[in-house]
Design a protein around this motif. Structure first.
Motif, PDB file in Angstrom:
ATOM      1  N   LEU A 208       0.672  -1.020  -0.034  1.00  0.00           N
ATOM      2  CA  LEU A 208      -0.037  -0.125  -0.033  1.00  0.00           C
ATOM      3  C   LEU A 208       0.936   1.351  -0.101  1.00  0.00           C
ATOM      4  N   ILE A 209       0.480   2.164  -1.152  1.00  0.00           N
ATOM      5  CA  ILE A 209       1.523   3.260  -1.146  1.00  0.00           C
ATOM      6  C   ILE A 209       0.223   4.507  -1.265  1.00  0.00           C
ATOM      7  N   THR A 210       0.467   5.590  -0.533  1.00  0.00           N
ATOM      8  CA  THR A 210      -0.432   6.502  -0.659  1.00  0.00           C
ATOM      9  C   THR A 210       0.146   8.069  -0.008  1.00  0.00           C
ATOM     10  N   TYR A 211      -0.557   8.898  -0.028  1.00  0.00           N
ATOM     11  CA  TYR A 211       0.057  10.073   0.569  1.00  0.00           C
ATOM     12  C   TYR A 211      -1.100  10.396   1.616  1.00  0.00           C
ATOM     13  N   CYS A 212      -0.603  11.308   2.483  1.00  0.00           N
ATOM     14  CA  CYS A 212      -1.287  11.763   3.519  1.00  0.00           C
ATOM     15  C   CYS A 212      -2.173  13.094   3.519  1.00  0.00           C
ATOM     16  N   THR A 213      -3.456  13.081   3.208  1.00  0.00           N
ATOM     17  CA  THR A 213      -4.214  14.198   3.132  1.00  0.00           C
ATOM     18  C   THR A 213      -4.173  15.324   4.053  1.00  0.00           C
ATOM     19  N   ASN A 214      -3.229  15.438   4.949  1.00  0.00           N
ATOM     20  CA  ASN A 214      -2.740  16.648   5.548  1.00  0.00           C
ATOM     21  C   ASN A 214      -2.217  17.762   5.185  1.00  0.00           C
ATOM     22  N   ILE A 215      -1.716  17.401   3.857  1.00  0.00           N
ATOM     23  CA  ILE A 215      -1.621  18.414   2.960  1.00  0.00           C
ATOM     24  C   ILE A 215      -2.376  19.133   2.515  1.00  0.00           C
ATOM     25  N   HIS A 216      -3.769  19.049   2.519  1.00  0.00           N
ATOM     26  CA  HIS A 216      -4.804  19.992   2.116  1.00  0.00           C
ATOM     27  C   HIS A 216      -5.299  20.508   3.468  1.00  0.00           C
ATOM     28  N   PRO A 217      -5.683  22.050   3.475  1.00  0.00           N
ATOM     29  CA  PRO A 217      -6.077  22.799   4.484  1.00  0.00           C
ATOM     30  C   PRO A 217      -7.403  22.257   4.790  1.00  0.00           C
ATOM     31  N   GLY A 218      -8.016  22.563   5.799  1.00  0.00           N
ATOM     32  CA  GLY A 218      -9.413  22.493   6.316  1.00  0.00           C
ATOM     33  C   GLY A 218      -9.423  21.671   7.595  1.00  0.00           C
ATOM     34  N   GLU A 219     -10.252  21.912   8.293  1.00  0.00           N
ATOM     35  CA  GLU A 219     -10.627  21.309   9.692  1.00  0.00           C
ATOM     36  C   GLU A 219     -11.954  20.713   9.782  1.00  0.00           C
ATOM     37  N   GLY A 220     -12.777  21.371   9.363  1.00  0.00           N
ATOM     38  CA  GLY A 220     -14.535  20.637   9.271  1.00  0.00           C
ATOM     39  C   GLY A 220     -14.278  19.573   8.594  1.00  0.00           C
ATOM     40  N   TRP A 221     -15.537  18.580   8.590  1.00  0.00           N
ATOM     41  CA  TRP A 221     -15.459  17.437   7.851  1.00  0.00           C
ATOM     42  C   TRP A 221     -15.678  18.018   6.265  1.00  0.00           C
ATOM     43  N   TRP A 222     -16.642  18.831   6.079  1.00  0.00           N
ATOM     44  CA  TRP A 222     -16.987  19.394   4.513  1.00  0.00           C
ATOM     45  C   TRP A 222     -15.748  19.754   3.769  1.00  0.00           C
TER      46      TRP A 222
ATOM     47  N   ALA B 173      -3.659   8.881 -12.055  1.00  0.00           N
ATOM     48  CA  ALA B 173      -2.191   8.855 -12.436  1.00  0.00           C
ATOM     49  C   ALA B 173      -1.407   8.006 -11.773  1.00  0.00           C
ATOM     50  N   VAL B 174      -1.594   7.321 -10.812  1.00  0.00           N
ATOM     51  CA  VAL B 174      -0.853   6.397  -9.946  1.00  0.00           C
ATOM     52  C   VAL B 174      -1.365   5.108  -9.762  1.00  0.00           C
ATOM     53  N   SER B 175      -2.584   4.775  -9.654  1.00  0.00           N
ATOM     54  CA  SER B 175      -3.430   3.628  -9.456  1.00  0.00           C
ATOM     55  C   SER B 175      -4.571   3.665 -10.208  1.00  0.00           C
ATOM     56  N   PRO B 176      -4.546   3.689 -11.630  1.00  0.00           N
ATOM     57  CA  PRO B 176      -5.573   3.561 -12.643  1.00  0.00           C
ATOM     58  C   PRO B 176      -6.344   2.355 -12.470  1.00  0.00           C
TER      59      PRO B 176
ATOM     60  N   ILE C 258       4.643  10.393  -5.429  1.00  0.00           N
ATOM     61  CA  ILE C 258       4.358   9.005  -5.117  1.00  0.00           C
ATOM     62  C   ILE C 258       4.973   8.198  -6.351  1.00  0.00           C
ATOM     63  N   GLN C 259       4.938   8.555  -7.403  1.00  0.00           N
ATOM     64  CA  GLN C 259       5.698   7.992  -8.661  1.00  0.00           C
ATOM     65  C   GLN C 259       7.203   7.659  -8.377  1.00  0.00           C
ATOM     66  N   TRP C 260       7.571   8.650  -7.643  1.00  0.00           N
ATOM     67  CA  TRP C 260       9.322   8.556  -7.374  1.00  0.00           C
ATOM     68  C   TRP C 260       9.479   7.519  -6.233  1.00  0.00           C
TER      69      TRP C 260
ATOM     70  N   GLU D 105       7.100   4.806  -5.801  1.00  0.00           N
ATOM     71  CA  GLU D 105       6.999   3.577  -6.308  1.00  0.00           C
ATOM     72  C   GLU D 105       8.129   3.189  -7.159  1.00  0.00           C
ATOM     73  N   ALA D 106       8.854   4.013  -7.825  1.00  0.00           N
ATOM     74  CA  ALA D 106      10.131   3.457  -8.397  1.00  0.00           C
ATOM     75  C   ALA D 106      11.140   2.958  -7.723  1.00  0.00           C
ATOM     76  N   GLN D 107      11.343   3.753  -6.450  1.00  0.00           N
ATOM     77  CA  GLN D 107      12.431   3.465  -5.435  1.00  0.00           C
ATOM     78  C   GLN D 107      11.749   1.989  -4.790  1.00  0.00           C
ATOM     79  N   VAL D 108      10.738   1.656  -4.768  1.00  0.00           N
ATOM     80  CA  VAL D 108      10.266   0.389  -4.213  1.00  0.00           C
ATOM     81  C   VAL D 108      10.374  -0.719  -5.146  1.00  0.00           C
TER      82      VAL D 108
END
Length: 375
Positions: free
Chosen positions: A8-22, A38-41, A361-363, A365-368
């Motif tokens: 399993l390879i992903t990114y953490c969505t804490n990169i996106h601003p926002g505090e409420g669920w919406w 792009a990474v998991s079609p 993510i692509q970088w 995946e290539a390393q893995v």
């Protein structure tokens, strides 16, 4: 849901601003479809979901059902939640407040149990879930004398996770995330903590660590030694945050000052040529001592894109990642985490945040694949 990838390879969505669920949900709808395309079609895409306390509380039954339908529509699933930042995480001064409430607090325990309930409802069968959390607390706020209270808060959470497995069959691990300046900072401190806590045998499988490569690189640890110590101590790596830190050799004050921004805490470790190591609470504290440590290697807790080798006036700890990835056990999820995107110097964010996530993510995946560690 289509086939789930083995590693399993992903990114953490804490990169996106926002505090409420919406706000969280709007960010997912905006960025995730393009990243997945792009990474998991052709395979289901795992989401590294960040949920604040407020967002977790706002997830009513109706919102939960709407989110589950969205996951199904977009062929995504949730194997992990970032439960580290309890409150605000973007657009204001965070600094030491990111560790509050710490693990002395019933509020931290209640929040984590809420996340476990949510994750148990989203987690596909056969996949081990994880919730990353604060490394007990900041050293300026929490001390060894607080460990009995910390244990009193942790045990009910682990019992709650154990009960969830008994009812749902879903396995979830609470993942303490060592970080510079915190009670759990070095690998040695992590091992000593688990020894002192002496968690009951029936609960040991439900607690481990979130191994953040940026954090351990800032500590000047070597991946082989660090990972071997955790393995020898029987400490489970529940999740790996694939991240890179700043590394500067004999930097000027001007070079360091480019990364001195007011939102996040940027702990610094400086190693002189004689091997002496100096730690600083934040980048301004380190800059104030620059005159005596100019001729040394400086590492700073400032997450930079993992594909970047650096620039003319700064380097990164990407080499730590390249050394660590082949040594990691095959089970833990790998999660790219460059939450500092909005405060990076302009030359490190010339593309959109979505495109930067895809490149990271692509970088990875290539390393893995190059390390032959993708099952």
């Amino acid at each position: 849901m289509s086939k789930v990838p083995g590693r399993l390879i992903t990114y953490c969505t804490n990169i996106h601003p926002g505090e409420g669920w919406w706000e969280h949900f709007a960010a997912l709808r905006c960025h995730v479809p393009a990243v997945k395309a792009a990474v998991s079609p052709h395979r289901a895409f795992p989401l590294g979901l960040r949920l604040s306390r407020r967002a977790a509380d706002e997830l009513s039954d109706g919102e939960h059902e709407r989110f589950v339908a969205w996951l199904r529509e977009h062929d995504c699933f949730v194997p992990t939640i970032n439960g580290f930042p309890y409150g605000a995480f973007h657009g204001e001064r965070i600094k030491e407040r990111v560790y509050l409430p710490d693990w002395r607090s019933p509020e931290r325990a209640a929040y984590t149990m809420r996340l476990a309930d949510l994750l148990a409802g989203w987690l596909p069968a056969g996949i081990v879930g994880s919730i990353s959390t604060v490394p007990i607390g900041f050293k300026g706020m929490v001390a060894d004398a607080d460990l009995p209270e910390v244990r009193r808060q942790l045990i009910p959470v682990l019992e709650h996770i154990e009960a969830l497995r008994a009812v749902s069959g879903k396995e979830i691990v609470l993942a303490l995330e060592p970080e510079p300046g915190c009670l759990l900072e070095t690998t040695e401190e992590v091992c000593r903590f688990f020894e002192v806590m002496a968690f009951p045998a029936e609960l040991r499988d439900f607690i481990g660590v979130c191994y953040d490569c940026c954090h351990q690189a800032v500590e000047f640890e070597e991946p082989e030694d660090s990972l071997a110590r955790l393995a020898n101590a029987g400490i489970r790596i529940a999740k790996v945050q694939v991240s890179s830190a700043l590394s500067l050799t004999s930097p000027t004050v001007a070079q360091l000052g480019r990364f001195d921004e007011p939102c996040y805490l940027h702990q610094v470790a400086v190693r002189r040529r004689d091997g002496a190591l100096y730690r600083f609470r934040d980048l301004p504290d380190a800059i104030a001592e620059h005159a005596g440590l100019a001729d040394a290697e400086w590492r700073c807790h400032f997450h930079v894109p993992i594909f970047s080798p650096g620039a003319a006036d700064f380097g990164t700890t990407r080499r730590f990642l390249e050394q660590a990835l082949p040594l990691l056990p095959g089970e833990p999820l790998l999660e790219v985490e460059t939450y500092t995107f909005d405060v990076l110097p302009p030359e490190l964010r010339r593309e959109s945040v979505t495109d930067s996530i895809i490149r990271e993510i692509q970088w990875l995946e290539a390393q893995v694949d190059a390390a032959h560690c993708r099952p």
